[in-house]
Design an enzyme around this catalytic site. Sequence first.
Site, PDB file in Angstrom:
ATOM      1  N   PRO A  99      -3.438 -13.032  17.335  1.00 17.37           N
ATOM      2  CA  PRO A  99      -2.819 -11.764  16.611  1.00 17.37           C
ATOM      3  C   PRO A  99      -2.139 -11.982  15.372  1.00 17.37           C
ATOM      4  CG  PRO A  99      -1.559 -12.896  18.197  1.00 17.37           C
ATOM      5  CD  PRO A  99      -2.669 -13.796  18.260  1.00 17.37           C
ATOM      6  N   GLY A 100      -2.299 -10.790  14.538  1.00 14.47           N
ATOM      7  CA  GLY A 100      -1.615 -10.967  13.442  1.00 14.47           C
ATOM      8  C   GLY A 100      -0.426  -9.725  13.213  1.00 14.47           C
ATOM      9  N   ARG A 101      -0.871  -8.433  13.205  1.00 10.67           N
ATOM     10  CA  ARG A 101      -0.164  -7.256  13.188  1.00 10.67           C
ATOM     11  C   ARG A 101       0.884  -7.064  14.264  1.00 10.67           C
ATOM     12  NH1 ARG A 101      -2.418  -2.433  10.801  1.00 10.67           N
ATOM     13  NH2 ARG A 101      -4.352  -3.275  11.364  1.00 10.67           N
ATOM     14  N   ARG A 157      -1.387  -0.073   2.051  1.00 10.97           N
ATOM     15  CA  ARG A 157      -1.975   0.752   3.492  1.00 10.97           C
ATOM     16  C   ARG A 157      -1.988   2.196   3.375  1.00 10.97           C
ATOM     17  NH1 ARG A 157      -0.752   0.174   8.056  1.00 10.97           N
ATOM     18  NH2 ARG A 157      -2.813  -0.283   8.748  1.00 10.97           N
ATOM     19  N   TYR A 217       0.361  -6.779   6.440  1.00  9.19           N
ATOM     20  CA  TYR A 217      -0.570  -6.440   5.457  1.00  9.19           C
ATOM     21  C   TYR A 217       0.143  -5.512   4.517  1.00  9.19           C
ATOM     22  CZ  TYR A 217      -3.897  -8.020   9.144  1.00  9.19           C
ATOM     23  OH  TYR A 217      -4.542  -8.556  10.124  1.00  9.19           O
ATOM     24  N   CYS A 272       0.274   4.424 -12.191  1.00  9.93           N
ATOM     25  CA  CYS A 272      -0.505   5.390 -12.950  1.00  9.93           C
ATOM     26  C   CYS A 272      -1.751   5.825 -11.968  1.00  9.93           C
ATOM     27  CB  CYS A 272      -1.048   5.135 -14.285  1.00  9.93           C
ATOM     28  SG  CYS A 272      -1.689   3.747 -14.495  1.00  9.93           S
ATOM     29  N   GLU A 273      -1.639   5.991 -10.874  1.00 12.44           N
ATOM     30  CA  GLU A 273      -2.789   6.401  -9.963  1.00 12.44           C
ATOM     31  C   GLU A 273      -2.450   7.590  -9.260  1.00 12.44           C
ATOM     32  OE1 GLU A 273      -5.680   4.439  -9.102  1.00 12.44           O
ATOM     33  OE2 GLU A 273      -5.529   2.734 -10.446  1.00 12.44           O
ATOM     34  N   TYR A 330      -5.942   3.154   3.497  1.00 10.01           N
ATOM     35  CA  TYR A 330      -6.298   3.591   5.047  1.00 10.01           C
ATOM     36  C   TYR A 330      -6.039   4.895   5.288  1.00 10.01           C
ATOM     37  CZ  TYR A 330      -6.513  -1.332   5.099  1.00 10.01           C
ATOM     38  OH  TYR A 330      -6.829  -2.889   4.825  1.00 10.01           O
ATOM     39  N   GLY A 385      -6.252  -8.141  16.855  1.00  5.13           N
ATOM     40  CA  GLY A 385      -6.461  -6.844  16.987  1.00  5.13           C
ATOM     41  C   GLY A 385      -5.683  -5.780  17.601  1.00  5.13           C
TER      42      GLY A 385
HETATM   43  N1  LLP Z   1      -8.847 -12.515  13.522  1.00  3.66           N
HETATM   44  C1  LLP Z   1      -9.854 -12.223  12.710  1.00  3.66           C
HETATM   45  C2  LLP Z   1     -10.899 -12.997  12.588  1.00  3.66           C
HETATM   46  C3  LLP Z   1      -9.522 -11.145  11.902  1.00  3.66           C
HETATM   47  O1  LLP Z   1     -10.229 -10.865  10.758  1.00  3.66           O
HETATM   48  C4  LLP Z   1      -8.133 -10.536  11.896  1.00  3.66           C
HETATM   49  C5  LLP Z   1      -7.844  -9.412  10.923  1.00  3.66           C
HETATM   50  C6  LLP Z   1      -7.176 -11.085  12.793  1.00  3.66           C
HETATM   51  C7  LLP Z   1      -7.708 -12.007  13.779  1.00  3.66           C
HETATM   52  C8  LLP Z   1      -6.086 -10.308  12.954  1.00  3.66           C
HETATM   53  O2  LLP Z   1      -6.026  -9.008  13.469  1.00  3.66           O
HETATM   54  P1  LLP Z   1      -4.630  -8.200  13.768  1.00  3.66           P
HETATM   55  O3  LLP Z   1      -4.093  -8.754  15.130  1.00  3.66           O
HETATM   56  O4  LLP Z   1      -3.418  -8.257  12.590  1.00  3.66           O
HETATM   57  O5  LLP Z   1      -5.192  -6.690  13.925  1.00  3.66           O
HETATM   58  N2  LLP Z   1      -5.561  -5.010   6.113  1.00  3.66           N
HETATM   59  C9  LLP Z   1      -5.708  -4.210   7.266  1.00  3.66           C
HETATM   60  C10 LLP Z   1      -6.233  -5.073   8.576  1.00  3.66           C
HETATM   61  C11 LLP Z   1      -7.169  -5.945   8.282  1.00  3.66           C
HETATM   62  C12 LLP Z   1      -7.551  -7.027   9.369  1.00  3.66           C
HETATM   63  C13 LLP Z   1      -8.474  -7.800   9.030  1.00  3.66           C
HETATM   64  N3  LLP Z   1      -8.708  -8.903  10.188  1.00  3.66           N
HETATM   65  C14 LLP Z   1      -4.584  -3.183   7.650  1.00  3.66           C
HETATM   66  O6  LLP Z   1      -3.780  -3.178   6.851  1.00  3.66           O
HETATM   67  O7  LLP Z   1      -4.470  -2.638   8.673  1.00  3.66           O
END
Ligand code: LLP
Length: 412
Positions: A274-276, A312, A371, A342-343, A316, A239
């Site tokens: 972490p992802g993002r 995105r 994402y 076409c949107e 969002y 997150g």
């Molecule tokens: N762990 C869990 C259980 C999650 O559901 C998520 C993200 C993460 C970790 C990783 O979160 P991050 O570090 O990436 O914030 N599509 C959206 C974001 C959806 C996130 C869903 N869960 C966007 O483009 O902003």
Amino acid sequence: MHYFQFKGKELFAEDIPVKKLAKEFGTPLYIYSQKTIERHVDAYREAFKGTRHILCYAVKANSNLSILRLIGKMGAGADVISGGELFRALKAGIRPERIVYAGIGKTETEIRYALKAGILMFNVESSEELKEINRIAGMMKKKAPVALRVNPDIDAKTHPYISTGLKKHKFGIPMEEALENYLLARELKNIEIKGIHKHIGSQITEVRPFQDALKSLLLLVDELSLHGIRIKYIDMGGGLGIPYKDEEPPHPSELAREVKKLLKGRNLTLIIEPGRSIIGNAGILVTKVLYHKRTKEKNFIIVDAGMNDLIRPTLYGAYHEIVPVERHERSKIIADIVGPICESGDFFAKDREIEEPEQGDLLAIMSAGAYGFSMSSNYNSRPRAAEVMVKGNRAILVRKRETYKDLIRGEI
Ligand code: LLP
């Protein structure tokens, strides 16, 4: 910090001009910088040094095999949300004992697959799921390792669609029902309690919500220990936000400093997901200008990428910086930067000030690594973009551009 920088008038991906990559691989094109990814993983590693921890990269942010392999090689595990993501993580060589599996709707097939693979733990989101995992593990004569994902009812102060830690959300087990669920888990013969999990949302730009959520988890850990239930892994989810525009999210080290304080003296292994913050700023989407359409009302810059490539902005209202790949010092205009779909929702920016582009110019949509491709689709029967990884002055195609044939694969 990332390695997509201007050298003179030209945008570079590490040591290669973006223009050259677009010429070689075509557009729309996702470009990733290996050095940036490594830098981000290292930042976490450095930040949490001295605390027993596992970095489980959130595969959903970007699930390209080469990216998973790179991150896995650096010692990371994976946070997966589906059988498909588990498949990818394993294919990329990530060890199952470093994989955690969350999600509110795991199917029997997926549960079996994960049990067979031998993952570190399921992050269980309801008592119904707990019982189902117990039943399936029993049939397979296995003990299923679990953590319960609790919902700490904490406001992550982010976009409502990517906020997950409030009572009204579908995620996790409400805090007040956590104890009874742990007691249930203890009674279930084929369940082994390993940990506790939370994830309160994404693109969080303050340390406070993480601290608050972790504190409430630790209270629960203490309560559980009074009942003789020992927790080994504390999984604080992902997150951490990134700067898309003018946000100033905390550095992993600032987060780690507070987390370390809270975990001090406790015999817990920390998991972070972490992802993002690993991949977001390590990727850009390069697109070509097709037309500059002028109406009485507006300028439309029509590009060859669409919402199917990067959803995105429309989903969002997310802001992505858009820069010309070559600066020409032309005059600036205000324009909507839109795709060919076409949107009316097919846009990357509205009323954006931009140096007036000409047909054939390239634009880079920044911070598109997370994402971006992973949420892309074939809407309007558009083949999905190619993906390229750059390391220094080398570029490797890590996913081929789809062809028309790919579009109908599997159809009868
Ligand atoms: N762990 C869990 C259980 C999650 O559901 C998520 C993200 C993460 C970790 C990783 O979160 P991050 O570090 O990436 O914030 N599509 C959206 C974001 C959806 C996130 C869903 N869960 C966007 O483009 O902003």
